[in-house]
Design an enzyme around this catalytic site. Structure first.
Site, PDB file in Angstrom:
ATOM      1  N   SER A 157       2.587 -52.750   9.332  1.00 15.57           N
ATOM      2  CA  SER A 157       1.347 -53.471   9.035  1.00 15.57           C
ATOM      3  C   SER A 157       0.528 -53.598  10.306  1.00 15.57           C
ATOM      4  O   SER A 157       1.066 -53.899  11.376  1.00 15.57           O
ATOM      5  CB  SER A 157       1.668 -54.869   8.488  1.00 15.57           C
ATOM      6  OG  SER A 157       2.361 -54.782   7.264  1.00 15.57           O
ATOM      7  N   CYS A 337       4.416 -61.576   3.112  1.00 19.75           N
ATOM      8  CA  CYS A 337       4.680 -60.390   3.922  1.00 19.75           C
ATOM      9  C   CYS A 337       5.881 -60.655   4.820  1.00 19.75           C
ATOM     10  O   CYS A 337       5.958 -61.694   5.478  1.00 19.75           O
ATOM     11  CB  CYS A 337       3.456 -60.018   4.759  1.00 19.75           C
ATOM     12  SG  CYS A 337       3.603 -58.393   5.551  1.00 19.75           S
ATOM     13  N   GLU A 377       3.766 -57.748   0.128  1.00 15.75           N
ATOM     14  CA  GLU A 377       4.157 -56.533   0.877  1.00 15.75           C
ATOM     15  C   GLU A 377       5.416 -56.874   1.668  1.00 15.75           C
ATOM     16  O   GLU A 377       5.362 -57.583   2.671  1.00 15.75           O
ATOM     17  CB  GLU A 377       3.041 -56.079   1.818  1.00 15.75           C
ATOM     18  CG  GLU A 377       3.361 -54.778   2.538  1.00 15.75           C
ATOM     19  CD  GLU A 377       2.183 -54.261   3.337  1.00 15.75           C
ATOM     20  OE1 GLU A 377       1.451 -53.393   2.798  1.00 15.75           O
ATOM     21  OE2 GLU A 377       1.980 -54.714   4.476  1.00 15.75           O
ATOM     22  N   TYR A 379       9.418 -55.371   3.126  1.00 11.81           N
ATOM     23  CA  TYR A 379      10.031 -54.120   3.606  1.00 11.81           C
ATOM     24  C   TYR A 379      11.492 -54.347   3.938  1.00 11.81           C
ATOM     25  O   TYR A 379      11.948 -55.484   3.989  1.00 11.81           O
ATOM     26  CB  TYR A 379       9.281 -53.599   4.836  1.00 11.81           C
ATOM     27  CG  TYR A 379       8.862 -54.683   5.815  1.00 11.81           C
ATOM     28  CD1 TYR A 379       9.756 -55.124   6.793  1.00 11.81           C
ATOM     29  CD2 TYR A 379       7.596 -55.290   5.741  1.00 11.81           C
ATOM     30  CE1 TYR A 379       9.388 -56.133   7.686  1.00 11.81           C
ATOM     31  CE2 TYR A 379       7.238 -56.281   6.635  1.00 11.81           C
ATOM     32  CZ  TYR A 379       8.126 -56.701   7.598  1.00 11.81           C
ATOM     33  OH  TYR A 379       7.764 -57.691   8.470  1.00 11.81           O
TER      34      TYR A 379
END
Length: 379
Positions: A157, A337, A377, A379
């Site tokens: 990001s 995030c 988002e 990960y």
């Protein structure tokens, strides 16, 4: 929280007399960015934490730009506001863009369990992006699983606005945690299993080349149609990256096309005080824009939740759940995030709170997604 010392910065101020841009020199400097330490303001704790790390040969950075009288920084080129749609996939893995590392700065203090660096990359204005998007990075070397082929792309990001840390549209910043592996039996680090890309970036030196792909992503784009909207931002660790871009656009940069008058509320979860990322920068916004910015931290190794357990970001969400749900009912955007592992705990908390309010969480979540208020988002 200690207040930052006053800092003198060089700003561009619009002249009322002739409408031209004139430079108001509060202190002589070429730009406000990470390479010029003259703009940094520090607390006594910051000064104590300035160290050099053996793995990342860069000083601990005190992240702060004190806005003199709330005057914002001029940005260029103005054409970056002209596009109606975000740039997407300008460079692909087979034909990446070769950019240059401008600087690498260690962000965390000596007691942080791990190392996180702020990497500024010079793309020369050739890989434009919007706030909330990501770059792909292809580390040098050969993919061990595919001999003769390059490494796979790693997505990061972007932690700056489209104008970058030098406000000229030529750089992008990444917030990268060095990935290391410790043998569970010996407790020692195993270099053979370290993260290839994160270590490449954290070890990089100014002038080194880096292969970029992208930009990519639309789910975390900052909605700017309503400058009075509420934005609730929830992050763990380096998941704070896109929010730094949002907040700089809201509170630091002079952008005619977006003059924010709403509420930005940041929840940041990390291990301890030394692990806080961009803390001084966020604290300055809190001081300068108390009616438009709120900042809540969850320090899992230093704070306890109401049940006596470790304080995680979902515990903070529960503390403020009444306000959060009311804001969501009023149209607020909420963003998540960070690591994938953050979401189950957060979802459980939100579901429990919804049920306590007599609501069905699945139905509420579906409505938030339908109205495009829900942005994730991980990960």
């Amino acid at each position: 929280m200690a207040h930052a010392l006053a800092v003198q910065v060089s700003l561009f101020v619009q002249s009322e007399a002739d409408g031209s841009l004139r430079r108001s020199r509060l202190k002589s400097m070429n730009k406000i960015g990470y390479n010029d330490k003259s703009w940094i303001s520090c607390t006594p704790l910051d000064l104590k934490n300035r160290i050099t790390h053996s793995k990342c040969e860069c000083k601990v950075l005190c992240m702060s730009v004190q806005q003199a009288n709330r005057r914002k920084v001029a940005v260029n080129p103005p054409e970056l506001e002209d596009a109606k749609e975000p740039p997407l996939h300008l460079y692909k893995p087979k034909e990446p863009y070769t950019a240059t590392i401008r600087s690498v700065e260690r962000l965390v203090g000596p007691k942080s369990p791990g190392e996180t660096c702020h990497i500024v990359i010079d793309h020369g204005g050739n890989v434009p992006y919007w706030e909330g998007q990501s770059y792909g990075v292809i580390p040098p070397g050969e993919n061990p699983k595919k001999p003769g082929s390059p490494h796979n792309v790693r997505l990061y990001s972007i932690a700056s606005t489209r104008y970058g840390d030098s406000f000229d549209g030529k750089t992008a910043s990444l917030c990268v945690r060095r990935a290391v592996y410790y043998d569970p039996e010996t407790g020692k680090e195993d270099p053979s299993k370290k993260g290839v890309c994160s270590n490449f970036l954290c070890d990089a030196k100014p002038g080194d080349k880096v292969q970029l792909t992208g930009p990519s992503g639309k789910v975390m784009l900052l909605p700017e149609d309503d400058p009075t909207a509420t934005h609730i931002m929830i992050a763990t660790g380096t998941g704070v990256a896109p929010y730094r871009g949002y907040l700089r656009r809201m509170f630091m940069e002079s952008v005619t096309a977006f003059q924010f008058r709403g509420l930005a509320w940041l929840f940041l979860g990390v291990a301890n005080t030394d692990s806080l990322l961009y803390d001084q920068e966020f604290s300055n916004y809190l001081q300068d824009y108390p009616n438009n910015f709120r900042y809540v931290t969850a320090l899992s190794r230093e704070q306890k939740n109401r049940n006596g357990g470790k304080m995680y970001v979902q515990d903070r969400i529960e503390e403020y759940s009444d306000e959060i749900f009311k804001l969501l009912d009023g149209g607020a955007h909420i963003y998540f995030c960070g690591l994938k592992g953050m979401m189950p705990g957060i979802q459980e908390t939100l579901k429990r709170v919804a049920e306590q309010r007599g609501e069905k969480w699945d139905e509420k979540l579906a409505q938030l997604k339908k109205k495009k208020q829900w942005h994730v988002e991980v990960y």
